[in-house]
Design a protein around this motif. Structure first.
Motif, PDB file in Angstrom:
ATOM      1  N   SER A 116       0.986  -1.038   0.004  1.00 25.88           N
ATOM      2  CA  SER A 116       0.103  -0.139   0.239  1.00 25.88           C
ATOM      3  C   SER A 116       0.740   1.069   0.464  1.00 25.88           C
ATOM      4  N   LYS A 128      -5.530   6.316   4.143  1.00 27.56           N
ATOM      5  CA  LYS A 128      -6.718   5.697   4.132  1.00 27.56           C
ATOM      6  C   LYS A 128      -7.613   6.427   3.381  1.00 27.56           C
ATOM      7  N   ASP A 168      -9.557   1.446  -0.448  1.00 30.23           N
ATOM      8  CA  ASP A 168      -9.729  -0.587  -0.533  1.00 30.23           C
ATOM      9  C   ASP A 168      -8.401  -1.258  -0.636  1.00 30.23           C
ATOM     10  N   TRP A 169      -7.598  -1.261   0.875  1.00 25.31           N
ATOM     11  CA  TRP A 169      -6.539  -2.358   0.284  1.00 25.31           C
ATOM     12  C   TRP A 169      -6.749  -3.101   0.769  1.00 25.31           C
ATOM     13  N   SER A 170      -7.679  -3.924   1.132  1.00 30.46           N
ATOM     14  CA  SER A 170      -8.451  -5.585   2.023  1.00 30.46           C
ATOM     15  C   SER A 170      -7.402  -6.630   0.255  1.00 30.46           C
TER      16      SER A 170
END
Length: 211
Positions: A116, A128, A168-170
């Motif tokens: 990220s 974020k 969205d870093w999921s």
């Protein structure tokens, strides 16, 4: 001294300090500020720093000059406003070193170990939020501070006034087991493990009535 903040096609963020007098902006080298982007005309506009005002003037450019989305031929601009040369965005930054705007980093974000990217002001913290207009990257702490400074919701970018959206870093998240496998397990063993995962359900005992 007021500055123009902008990001070029290669993702590099720039800060240009506007000197007193008239600054010519365009795509060719014979401008005071050359920005080699397709949206700009050879000689696109000028910005004049007067004693008590900043004036932007369009030079009959092909794609036009806009201030906060409104087309202009000549207009007075203030820090915090967005100057668009076609669809290319320049943010006019003030000279107040104590403001939130001045805390914005002029270099790009840092890529973190998990893949990220960091906040532009806190390179150890994951971003974020991303601004939909100027692509500012903010961590939770910065987003809250920006909102508190103006009384606006924290999902509002004070640098350009645009809306923040959650990033969205999921897809980058990994379990500890996955990390250990990637680091220490040979490729042939990984292949065998993948085959096992695909076929192990076939080896379980069948329940009564299953075909």
């Amino acid at each position: 001294m007021p500055r123009l903040i902008y990001t070029t096609f290669d993702g590099v963020r720039h800060a240009y300090s506007i000197p007193p007098g008239t600054t010519a902006i365009g795509r060719t080298p014979n401008n005071d500020l050359q920005i080699d982007e397709l949206e700009l005309s050879s000689h696109h506009c000028t910005i004049e720093l007067q004693e008590n005002a900043i004036i932007v003037k369009d030079l009959q450019s092909v794609s036009g000059t806009f201030v906060d989305g409104e087309p202009v031929t000549e207009a007075k601009v203030s820090p915090g406003q967005i100057i668009s040369l076609g669809s290319f965005l320049l943010t006019l930054n003030g000279d107040d070193d104590g403001s939130i705007r001045s805390l914005r980093a002029e270099q790009g974000p840092v890529q973190l170990k998990d893949g990220s990217y960091s906040c532009l002001r806190h390179t150890e913290s994951r971003a974020k939020y991303e601004c939909e207009n100027c692509f500012d990257l903010a961590c939770e702490k910065c987003a809250c501070a920006i909102g508190q400074s103006t009384g606006a919701p924290k999902a509002k970018c004070n640098f350009c006034g645009g809306d923040y959206r959650l990033i969205d870093w999921s897809g980058l998240e990994k379990r500890a087991k996955d990390v250990l496998v990637d680091l220490f397990v040979p490729q042939r063993v990984k292949k065998a493990m993948n085959l096992w995962e695909q076929h192990k359900h076939r080896l379980r005992p069948k329940k009564p009535g299953e075909s």
